[in-house]
Design a protein around this motif. Structure first.
Motif, PDB file in Angstrom:
ATOM      1  N   ALA A 266       0.831  -1.208   0.000  1.00  0.00           N
ATOM      2  CA  ALA A 266       0.000   0.000   0.000  1.00  0.00           C
ATOM      3  C   ALA A 266       0.862   1.253   0.000  1.00  0.00           C
ATOM      4  CB  ALA A 266      -0.935  -0.020   1.208  1.00  0.00           C
ATOM      5  N   ARG A 267       1.955   1.225   0.778  1.00  0.00           N
ATOM      6  CA  ARG A 267       2.850   2.391   0.792  1.00  0.00           C
ATOM      7  C   ARG A 267       3.502   2.595  -0.571  1.00  0.00           C
ATOM      8  NH1 ARG A 267       4.496   0.240   5.826  1.00  0.00           N
ATOM      9  NH2 ARG A 267       6.402  -0.545   4.858  1.00  0.00           N
ATOM     10  N   ASP A 268       3.944   1.492  -1.187  1.00  0.00           N
ATOM     11  CA  ASP A 268       4.556   1.612  -2.508  1.00  0.00           C
ATOM     12  C   ASP A 268       3.561   2.113  -3.546  1.00  0.00           C
ATOM     13  OD1 ASP A 268       6.855   0.691  -1.375  1.00  0.00           O
ATOM     14  OD2 ASP A 268       6.633  -1.383  -2.092  1.00  0.00           O
ATOM     15  N   GLU A 269       2.314   1.615  -3.456  1.00  0.00           N
ATOM     16  CA  GLU A 269       1.303   2.058  -4.419  1.00  0.00           C
ATOM     17  C   GLU A 269       0.991   3.538  -4.231  1.00  0.00           C
ATOM     18  OE1 GLU A 269      -1.860  -0.570  -3.572  1.00  0.00           O
ATOM     19  OE2 GLU A 269      -1.072  -2.244  -4.775  1.00  0.00           O
ATOM     20  N   ARG A 270       0.854   3.955  -2.971  1.00  0.00           N
ATOM     21  CA  ARG A 270       0.584   5.377  -2.732  1.00  0.00           C
ATOM     22  C   ARG A 270       1.756   6.229  -3.200  1.00  0.00           C
ATOM     23  NH1 ARG A 270      -1.408   3.386   2.215  1.00  0.00           N
ATOM     24  NH2 ARG A 270       0.525   4.017   3.259  1.00  0.00           N
ATOM     25  N   PHE A 271       2.975   5.745  -2.966  1.00  0.00           N
ATOM     26  CA  PHE A 271       4.144   6.511  -3.387  1.00  0.00           C
ATOM     27  C   PHE A 271       4.176   6.670  -4.903  1.00  0.00           C
ATOM     28  CE2 PHE A 271       8.561   6.462  -4.876  1.00  0.00           C
ATOM     29  CZ  PHE A 271       9.034   7.620  -4.283  1.00  0.00           C
ATOM     30  N   ALA A 272       3.946   5.551  -5.637  1.00  0.00           N
ATOM     31  CA  ALA A 272       3.977   5.639  -7.091  1.00  0.00           C
ATOM     32  C   ALA A 272       2.857   6.533  -7.614  1.00  0.00           C
ATOM     33  CB  ALA A 272       3.850   4.232  -7.694  1.00  0.00           C
ATOM     34  N   SER A 273       1.672   6.415  -7.009  1.00  0.00           N
ATOM     35  CA  SER A 273       0.550   7.234  -7.460  1.00  0.00           C
ATOM     36  C   SER A 273       0.795   8.708  -7.179  1.00  0.00           C
ATOM     37  CB  SER A 273      -0.732   6.757  -6.774  1.00  0.00           C
ATOM     38  OG  SER A 273      -1.828   7.544  -7.173  1.00  0.00           O
ATOM     39  N   GLU A 274       1.282   9.009  -5.989  1.00  0.00           N
ATOM     40  CA  GLU A 274       1.516  10.407  -5.636  1.00  0.00           C
ATOM     41  C   GLU A 274       2.651  11.006  -6.462  1.00  0.00           C
ATOM     42  OE1 GLU A 274       2.198  10.179  -1.504  1.00  0.00           O
ATOM     43  OE2 GLU A 274       0.093   9.783  -0.977  1.00  0.00           O
ATOM     44  N   VAL A 275       3.702  10.208  -6.677  1.00  0.00           N
ATOM     45  CA  VAL A 275       4.804  10.720  -7.500  1.00  0.00           C
ATOM     46  C   VAL A 275       4.332  10.995  -8.915  1.00  0.00           C
ATOM     47  CG1 VAL A 275       6.998  10.065  -8.557  1.00  0.00           C
ATOM     48  CG2 VAL A 275       6.643   9.692  -6.127  1.00  0.00           C
ATOM     49  N   SER A 276       3.508  10.065  -9.460  1.00  0.00           N
ATOM     50  CA  SER A 276       3.010  10.259 -10.817  1.00  0.00           C
ATOM     51  C   SER A 276       2.148  11.514 -10.913  1.00  0.00           C
ATOM     52  CB  SER A 276       2.207   9.032 -11.250  1.00  0.00           C
ATOM     53  OG  SER A 276       3.012   7.870 -11.210  1.00  0.00           O
ATOM     54  N   ASP A 324       1.645   6.069 -18.307  1.00  0.00           N
ATOM     55  CA  ASP A 324       1.665   4.636 -18.025  1.00  0.00           C
ATOM     56  C   ASP A 324       1.743   4.363 -16.526  1.00  0.00           C
ATOM     57  OD1 ASP A 324       1.519   4.124 -20.692  1.00  0.00           O
ATOM     58  OD2 ASP A 324       3.661   3.709 -20.951  1.00  0.00           O
ATOM     59  N   LEU A 325       2.536   5.153 -15.808  1.00  0.00           N
ATOM     60  CA  LEU A 325       2.623   4.968 -14.360  1.00  0.00           C
ATOM     61  C   LEU A 325       1.286   5.238 -13.680  1.00  0.00           C
ATOM     62  CD1 LEU A 325       6.117   6.525 -13.520  1.00  0.00           C
ATOM     63  CD2 LEU A 325       5.452   4.129 -13.354  1.00  0.00           C
ATOM     64  N   LEU A 326       0.577   6.262 -14.134  1.00  0.00           N
ATOM     65  CA  LEU A 326      -0.745   6.542 -13.574  1.00  0.00           C
ATOM     66  C   LEU A 326      -1.709   5.397 -13.852  1.00  0.00           C
ATOM     67  CD1 LEU A 326      -1.178  10.340 -14.414  1.00  0.00           C
ATOM     68  CD2 LEU A 326      -0.928   9.314 -12.152  1.00  0.00           C
ATOM     69  N   GLU A 327      -1.631   4.828 -15.064  1.00  0.00           N
ATOM     70  CA  GLU A 327      -2.500   3.708 -15.392  1.00  0.00           C
ATOM     71  C   GLU A 327      -2.144   2.489 -14.535  1.00  0.00           C
ATOM     72  OE1 GLU A 327      -5.678   2.044 -17.386  1.00  0.00           O
ATOM     73  OE2 GLU A 327      -4.926   4.092 -17.645  1.00  0.00           O
ATOM     74  N   ILE A 328      -0.845   2.240 -14.362  1.00  0.00           N
ATOM     75  CA  ILE A 328      -0.416   1.121 -13.529  1.00  0.00           C
ATOM     76  C   ILE A 328      -0.870   1.314 -12.091  1.00  0.00           C
ATOM     77  CG2 ILE A 328       1.626   0.079 -12.462  1.00  0.00           C
ATOM     78  CD1 ILE A 328       1.237  -1.077 -15.131  1.00  0.00           C
ATOM     79  N   SER A 329      -0.767   2.544 -11.588  1.00  0.00           N
ATOM     80  CA  SER A 329      -1.160   2.806 -10.200  1.00  0.00           C
ATOM     81  C   SER A 329      -2.650   2.560  -9.994  1.00  0.00           C
ATOM     82  CB  SER A 329      -0.793   4.241  -9.810  1.00  0.00           C
ATOM     83  OG  SER A 329      -1.559   5.183 -10.550  1.00  0.00           O
ATOM     84  N   ARG A 330      -3.466   2.765 -11.021  1.00  0.00           N
ATOM     85  CA  ARG A 330      -4.907   2.479 -10.891  1.00  0.00           C
ATOM     86  C   ARG A 330      -5.139   0.981 -10.705  1.00  0.00           C
ATOM     87  NH1 ARG A 330      -5.050   5.933 -15.541  1.00  0.00           N
ATOM     88  NH2 ARG A 330      -5.497   8.086 -14.943  1.00  0.00           N
ATOM     89  N   PHE A 331      -4.368   0.171 -11.408  1.00  0.00           N
ATOM     90  CA  PHE A 331      -4.479  -1.274 -11.199  1.00  0.00           C
ATOM     91  C   PHE A 331      -4.030  -1.655  -9.792  1.00  0.00           C
ATOM     92  CE2 PHE A 331      -4.170  -1.227 -15.900  1.00  0.00           C
ATOM     93  CZ  PHE A 331      -5.264  -2.003 -16.198  1.00  0.00           C
ATOM     94  N   ASP A 332      -2.963  -1.022  -9.312  1.00  0.00           N
ATOM     95  CA  ASP A 332      -2.424  -1.383  -8.005  1.00  0.00           C
ATOM     96  C   ASP A 332      -3.378  -1.037  -6.874  1.00  0.00           C
ATOM     97  OD1 ASP A 332      -0.158  -2.405  -9.146  1.00  0.00           O
ATOM     98  OD2 ASP A 332       1.007  -0.560  -8.939  1.00  0.00           O
ATOM     99  N   VAL A 333      -3.993   0.122  -6.946  1.00  0.00           N
ATOM    100  CA  VAL A 333      -4.885   0.545  -5.856  1.00  0.00           C
ATOM    101  C   VAL A 333      -6.293   0.006  -6.037  1.00  0.00           C
ATOM    102  CG1 VAL A 333      -3.547   2.627  -5.445  1.00  0.00           C
ATOM    103  CG2 VAL A 333      -5.478   2.715  -7.026  1.00  0.00           C
TER     104      VAL A 333
END
Length: 490
Positions: A266-276, A324-333
């Motif tokens: 969850a922390r990694d997903e939030r980090f990737a989403s927020e960074v994106s 692409d990172l934003l799209e990936i983060s949607r799958f993760d969360v």
């Protein structure tokens, strides 16, 4: 008294038997190892119980048989000795044959016993169920040589215990045959009873083994199912503590591990989403600045235009990476959802290729696939086709063909290229994020960041389909990326 036993011997020894037994044992062990653990536990219960019950049954049968035979033989020996002494006292040189016959008939013998008396060359017996011809030749020779003897054998399929005692002073010998059929019937009934009891105990042990294996393996099965559920993305899976105190520590450790893993992901997903998201604002500013500079491109010197071209290319690549990172983060969360629609697959592929590729790519479709309609998300499937075509363009010089084929309950969309292909050990890893393979630098001048195929896998998985890479079926060099979509998905 001699106990006559028939000789028994083995003619020769087969030296190959130990080797054959060893091979048989190795094959049996190999087959047993391939069985399921629950089956092995049940078989262990069954074989152990069967072995113990067989050992106990054989022991009980042997002891009972020996006791019965010893008791009957001891009684017979005592009776025979007494009757032989009576005959010895009554015999005289002038005794008549009729008196000898009466003597044999009046002897006190157990019920069913058959006495036989030989005096000289004459034989006397009160019953024709056992005559002088039924006396075993070896037994008779031993008695006539002056030694008492005894033997167990069968006469007209009936078991007898025969005892012979010589009476040397009168050139006579006395025999008495005691029937053993009652003991044989008793032992037969005992054998049936023991076999039935052993079979019942073995069946009961099989049920006990099934219950015990189920109880012992239930925690392991629960852990396996929980691990499988977690591997498929359900991180909310937890194990129940249960009533077994020995498993509480294991259950608590497993649940703590899953909770830690869930928090970390969850922390990694939030980090990737927020960074994106944070990168979008400066990226938009940078893109706008580059666009303004491109409007004044003619006023720039040659070296500045070269630098502007490189900057434009990297900003465009950076923009695709952020999307692409934003799209990936949607799958993760877990916020990725399907906008479902029913449409013809062939028309979708033709429109996607026309919109995303500047070169004409031949599309081959079998008649059954041309009529297939699926319920899916158009935007995501168009992105799947776009990413596969772009992947072939970047790494293999472009796609050489797209093939649609109908399969049971689904349809396959295959994109082929004529590049160097994908190594066997990379055909699964190539769908991982940021994975471009060892030959990425060899396939083209422009390389991506390794998210295109990862997005393809995520989109297809969201449609409950599959995607994989294989060799071209015609044997030519190149790779073939295949997407399978269920007709009724999802």
């Amino acid at each position: 008294m001699a106990n006559l036993v028939k000789p028994w011997s083995r003619s020769g020894t087969d030296t190959r038997r130990p080797e054959r037994r060893a091979r048989w044992w190795r094959r049996a062990v190999s087959r047993a190892r391939r069985l399921r653990l629950r089956t092995r536990i049940i078989l262990a219960f069954v074989f152990t119980t069967l072995l113990l019950s067989a050992l106990l049954s054989v022991t009980v049968f042997a002891v009972t048989r020996q006791n019965l035979l010893n008791g009957r033989e001891n009684d017979a020996l005592a009776t025979v000795g007494f009757n032989a002494s009576v005959v010895n006292r009554r015999l005289s040189p002038d005794i008549e044959s009729e008196a000898l016959q009466n003597l044999v008939s009046t002897l006190a013998t157990p019920e069913g016993s058959r006495p036989v008396l030989r005096v000289g060359g004459d034989w006397f017996q009160p019953s024709f169920e056992f005559e002088q011809g039924d006396i075993n030749e070896r037994l008779r020779r031993a008695v006539e040589s002056g030694s008492p003897a005894r033997m167990r054998y069968r006469v007209r399929d009936k078991p007898f215990f025969v005892v012979g005692i010589p009476i040397p002073g009168h050139n006579a010998s006395y025999y008495e045959a005691t029937p053993l059929d009652e003991i044989e019937d008793t032992l037969g009934s005992l054998g049936i009873l023991l076999a039935s009891a052993g079979g019942g105990v073995t069946l009961a042990s099989a049920g006990l083994g099934f219950w015990a294996s189920r109880r012992v393996l239930r925690p392991l099965v629960d852990i396996g199912e929980a691990a499988r559920s977690i591997a498929h993305g359900d991180l909310s899976t937890r194990l129940e503590a249960g009533a077994d105190r020995e498993l509480i520590a294991l259950t608590d450790s497993f649940n703590e591990m899953v909770s830690a893993l869930q928090d970390r992901i969850a922390r990694d997903e939030r980090f990737a989403s927020e960074v994106s998201h944070e990168l979008r604002s400066p990226l938009m500013t940078l893109s706008a600045s580059v666009e303004v500079m491109n409007t004044r491109r003619a006023e720039l010197p040659e070296r500045a235009r070269t630098a502007l071209d490189l900057l434009t290319e990297d900003v465009d690549r950076f923009e695709h990476l952020v999307e692409d990172l934003l799209e990936i983060s949607r799958f993760d969360v877990g916020t990725a959802e399907l906008d479902l629609d029913v449409f013809n697959v062939l028309e979708l592929v033709e429109n996607a290729v026309a919109a995303t590729s500047t070169e004409a790519i031949p599309i081959t479709c079998d008649p059954a696939a041309a009529r297939v309609r699926v319920r899916a998300d158009k935007r995501r499937l168009v992105q799947v086709i776009d990413n596969l075509v772009n992947n072939a363009q970047k790494y293999a010089g472009g796609a050489t063909g797209i093939f649609l084929r109908y399969r049971p309950r689904g349809i396959e969309i295959a994109v082929e290229d004529a590049g160097p292909g994908v190594d066997l050990d990379e055909r699964e890893r190539i769908f991982d994020r940021f994975s471009r393979g060892r030959r990425a630098g060899e396939r083209g001048a422009t390389t991506g960041v390794g998210l295109g195929l990862a997005l393809v896998a995520e989109h297809v998985r969201l449609h409950q389909g599959r995607v994989w890479c294989e060799d071209r079926p015609d044997g030519r060099p190149g790779a073939r990326f295949v997407v399978y979509l269920p007709v009724a998905a999802p």
